[in-house]
Design a protein around this motif. Structure first.
Motif, mmCIF file in Angstrom:
data_model
loop_
_atom_site.group_PDB
_atom_site.id
_atom_site.type_symbol
_atom_site.label_atom_id
_atom_site.label_comp_id
_atom_site.label_asym_id
_atom_site.label_seq_id
_atom_site.Cartn_x
_atom_site.Cartn_y
_atom_site.Cartn_z
ATOM 1 N N ALA A 1 0.804 -1.145 0.003
ATOM 2 C CA ALA A 1 0.050 0.027 -0.042
ATOM 3 C C ALA A 1 0.906 1.250 -0.067
ATOM 4 O O ALA A 1 1.830 1.637 0.918
ATOM 5 C CB ALA A 1 -1.016 -0.064 1.464
ATOM 6 N N ILE A 2 0.862 2.112 -1.172
ATOM 7 C CA ILE A 2 1.447 3.148 -1.121
ATOM 8 C C ILE A 2 0.985 4.506 -0.866
ATOM 9 O O ILE A 2 -0.241 4.732 -1.702
ATOM 10 C CB ILE A 2 2.143 3.148 -2.639
ATOM 11 C CG1 ILE A 2 3.094 2.090 -2.754
ATOM 12 C CG2 ILE A 2 3.103 4.618 -2.895
ATOM 13 C CD1 ILE A 2 3.434 1.831 -4.156
ATOM 14 N N GLY A 3 1.330 5.469 0.116
ATOM 15 C CA GLY A 3 0.518 6.622 0.263
ATOM 16 C C GLY A 3 -0.785 6.651 0.536
ATOM 17 O O GLY A 3 -1.367 5.837 1.641
ATOM 18 N N LEU B 1 -0.941 8.350 7.096
ATOM 19 C CA LEU B 1 0.152 7.563 6.636
ATOM 20 C C LEU B 1 0.274 7.715 5.083
ATOM 21 O O LEU B 1 0.581 7.157 4.208
ATOM 22 C CB LEU B 1 -0.204 6.224 6.788
ATOM 23 C CG LEU B 1 -0.492 5.553 7.955
ATOM 24 C CD1 LEU B 1 -0.711 3.911 8.128
ATOM 25 C CD2 LEU B 1 0.800 5.547 8.941
ATOM 26 N N SER B 2 -0.250 9.189 4.833
ATOM 27 C CA SER B 2 -0.048 9.347 3.289
ATOM 28 C C SER B 2 1.132 9.445 2.569
ATOM 29 O O SER B 2 1.330 9.482 1.593
ATOM 30 C CB SER B 2 -0.869 10.954 3.234
ATOM 31 O OG SER B 2 -0.118 11.849 3.903
ATOM 32 N N GLU B 3 2.363 9.661 3.416
ATOM 33 C CA GLU B 3 3.680 9.679 3.051
ATOM 34 C C GLU B 3 4.344 8.388 3.521
ATOM 35 O O GLU B 3 5.677 8.417 3.405
ATOM 36 C CB GLU B 3 4.517 10.929 3.509
ATOM 37 C CG GLU B 3 3.829 12.102 3.059
ATOM 38 C CD GLU B 3 4.590 13.447 3.438
ATOM 39 O OE1 GLU B 3 5.896 13.130 3.551
ATOM 40 O OE2 GLU B 3 3.958 14.421 3.503
ATOM 41 N N CYS B 4 3.469 7.265 3.615
ATOM 42 C CA CYS B 4 4.333 6.051 4.195
ATOM 43 C C CYS B 4 3.833 4.925 3.074
ATOM 44 O O CYS B 4 2.703 4.960 2.315
ATOM 45 C CB CYS B 4 3.615 5.693 5.472
ATOM 46 S SG CYS B 4 4.295 6.652 6.957
ATOM 47 N N SER B 5 4.668 3.918 3.201
ATOM 48 C CA SER B 5 4.229 2.645 2.501
ATOM 49 C C SER B 5 4.198 1.435 3.261
ATOM 50 O O SER B 5 4.897 1.541 4.300
ATOM 51 C CB SER B 5 5.073 2.548 1.269
ATOM 52 O OG SER B 5 4.934 3.387 0.255
ATOM 53 N N LEU B 6 3.605 0.454 3.109
ATOM 54 C CA LEU B 6 3.334 -0.526 3.835
ATOM 55 C C LEU B 6 3.541 -1.834 2.827
ATOM 56 O O LEU B 6 2.900 -2.141 1.665
ATOM 57 C CB LEU B 6 1.949 -0.834 4.318
ATOM 58 C CG LEU B 6 1.522 -1.787 5.483
ATOM 59 C CD1 LEU B 6 2.495 -1.841 6.669
ATOM 60 C CD2 LEU B 6 0.263 -1.831 5.766
ATOM 61 N N VAL B 7 4.355 -2.714 3.269
ATOM 62 C CA VAL B 7 4.826 -3.983 2.514
ATOM 63 C C VAL B 7 4.570 -5.126 3.222
ATOM 64 O O VAL B 7 5.019 -5.308 4.440
ATOM 65 C CB VAL B 7 6.318 -4.158 2.004
ATOM 66 C CG1 VAL B 7 6.786 -5.267 1.296
ATOM 67 C CG2 VAL B 7 6.620 -2.568 1.034
ATOM 68 N N ILE C 1 3.159 -10.570 8.298
ATOM 69 C CA ILE C 1 4.315 -9.545 8.691
ATOM 70 C C ILE C 1 4.288 -8.600 7.556
ATOM 71 O O ILE C 1 4.033 -8.571 6.768
ATOM 72 C CB ILE C 1 5.727 -10.385 8.857
ATOM 73 C CG1 ILE C 1 5.903 -10.708 7.289
ATOM 74 C CG2 ILE C 1 5.422 -11.600 9.689
ATOM 75 C CD1 ILE C 1 7.534 -11.422 7.137
ATOM 76 N N GLY C 2 5.276 -7.475 8.090
ATOM 77 C CA GLY C 2 5.251 -5.980 7.001
ATOM 78 C C GLY C 2 6.409 -5.255 7.818
ATOM 79 O O GLY C 2 6.783 -5.181 8.657
ATOM 80 N N ILE C 3 6.495 -4.498 6.769
ATOM 81 C CA ILE C 3 7.376 -3.130 6.938
ATOM 82 C C ILE C 3 6.507 -1.821 6.592
ATOM 83 O O ILE C 3 5.950 -1.751 5.482
ATOM 84 C CB ILE C 3 8.368 -3.023 5.851
ATOM 85 C CG1 ILE C 3 9.279 -4.310 5.893
ATOM 86 C CG2 ILE C 3 9.430 -1.816 5.956
ATOM 87 C CD1 ILE C 3 10.214 -4.585 7.458
ATOM 88 N N LEU C 4 6.657 -0.868 7.538
ATOM 89 C CA LEU C 4 6.149 0.351 7.576
ATOM 90 C C LEU C 4 7.226 1.405 7.326
ATOM 91 O O LEU C 4 8.217 1.439 8.404
ATOM 92 C CB LEU C 4 5.182 0.707 8.504
ATOM 93 C CG LEU C 4 4.604 1.924 8.337
ATOM 94 C CD1 LEU C 4 3.406 2.177 7.352
ATOM 95 C CD2 LEU C 4 4.236 2.663 9.755
ATOM 96 N N GLY C 5 7.380 2.166 6.387
ATOM 97 C CA GLY C 5 8.367 3.121 6.139
ATOM 98 C C GLY C 5 7.742 4.276 5.274
ATOM 99 O O GLY C 5 6.804 4.066 4.727
#
Length: 353
Positions: free
Chosen positions: A292-294, A302-308, A322-326
């Motif tokens: 999920a991007i922006g 979270l509009s400037e974050c991405s979730l993998v 599991i995931g990454i938020l950055g």
């Protein structure tokens, strides 16, 4: 999903695609707007700076790039990142040797029960990507009870401890009649074992399995009290059947990504709300996405974050995530590879195989 991101799935010609990819990779690396001069000799591009400038202008016109300041270089937009992520998602995970060794070393060490393993896994994900690691536990909806015990801990309080088929350990402090004796707690524990072990808490019988074998009033009272306590324990486990624990690690690494303290606080506030995190991840997965991007997250903070994200499986077929938020500027190839490799190893350790 916002219309502009849906539109990002349109095809770009080879040169535009190569230029866009080169810009994204450089921007991920430097966090600085990218100019035509540094792109003209990038692998797969190799055209004049003038040609690159023309193509960058076209990409900006189509909303794949934007120019933060006049005469500055370009930076990717969420639509540009989406095109890039969709292009690389089918590639095999590509962690370097040191990262693969770190994953192998991590899973070679026993981490005891499930919650401890999942909590430590957030640190591994954070170390591999330099962003926040997220792990959502499987819902116990398909779990059966492997073992269960009631322990008398204080007048009016009994501790329920259940080990589930997934390896999760459920602990509940139960309020009971203050006159309940240790003998009654032990008897209730035995009845509870007969009624629930090998079953899901939602399918466990709510009818007592023991009946008085004597007309003695004290025996009848004991049977009623033990059955009532067993019922209380079963309800306590059943009420938690759709609960997910959320583990977060490496949030301090997000500080470097956001210049404004208020923006960072808003991101961290979201991470502190377990129900919001679980709902967000479920919605992303339900849309058939793993990234999920922006604005795709649907959460303004979270509009400037991405979730993998990537799923993992535990014994019995239950699944967690599991995931990454950055930041949207994250290294997507590394993040996708990290969650893919870690989810595979986590499933291997926690699953039936």
């Amino acid at each position: 999903m916002p219309k502009d991101l849906l539109d990002s799935k349109q095809q770009l010609d080879h040169r535009k695609a190569a230029i866009l990819e080169a810009i994204i990779r450089e921007y991920i690396s430097t966090a600085q707007p990218v100019g035509s001069g540094s792109i003209s000799e990038a692998p797969g591009v190799e055209v004049s700076s003038a040609t690159v400038r023309n193509e960058m202008a076209a990409l900006e016109n189509d909303d794949y790039l934007c120019q933060p300041h006049t005469s500055a270089g370009r930076v990717p937009t969420p639509k540009g990142y989406r095109y890039f992520v969709d292009k690389i998602r089918g590639m095999a995970p590509n962690l370097d040797t040191a990262d693969r060794r770190q994953v192998s070393d991590f899973f070679s060490v026993a981490h005891n029960e499930l919650s401890t393993m999942l909590n430590h896994t957030t640190g591994l994900l954070s170390d591999l990507t330099d962003w926040a690691g997220l792990v959502v536990s499987p819902s116990p909806v398909n779990d059966t009870v492997r073992s269960v015990q009631l322990v008398d801990i204080a007048p009016g309080r009994v501790l329920l401890v259940a080990v589930m088929s997934s390896g999760a350990v459920e602990n509940r402090a139960l309020e009971v009649d203050p006159t309940t004796t240790s003998e009654e707690v032990d008897a209730a524990s035995q009845e509870l074992t007969a009624r629930i072990v090998g079953r899901s808490p939602t399918t466990a019988t709510t009818t007592a399995t023991t009946t008085p074998t004597t007309t003695d009033d004290s025996d009848a009272t004991l049977t009623v009290k033990t059955s009532t306590l067993a019922d209380t324990a079963i309800r306590a486990l059943s009420n938690n059947i759709d609960h997910h624990e959320v583990f977060v690690g490496g949030t301090a690494k997000l500080a470097a990504a956001f210049g404004a303290a208020e923006q960072l606080r808003e991101v961290l506030n979201v991470l502190e709300q377990q129900l919001v995190v679980v709902s967000l991840i479920r919605e992303v997965i339900d849309r058939g996405n793993r990234v999920a991007i922006g604005a795709e997250s649907g959460i303004g903070s979270l509009s400037e974050c991405s979730l993998v994200l990537a799923p993992y499986e535990v014994s019995g077929g239950a699944t967690g995530t599991i995931g990454i938020l950055g930041p949207t500027r994250m290294d997507y190839p590394q993040a996708l590879s990290a969650v893919a490799v870690v989810s595979e190893r986590l499933s291997s350790v926690l699953g039936d195989g």
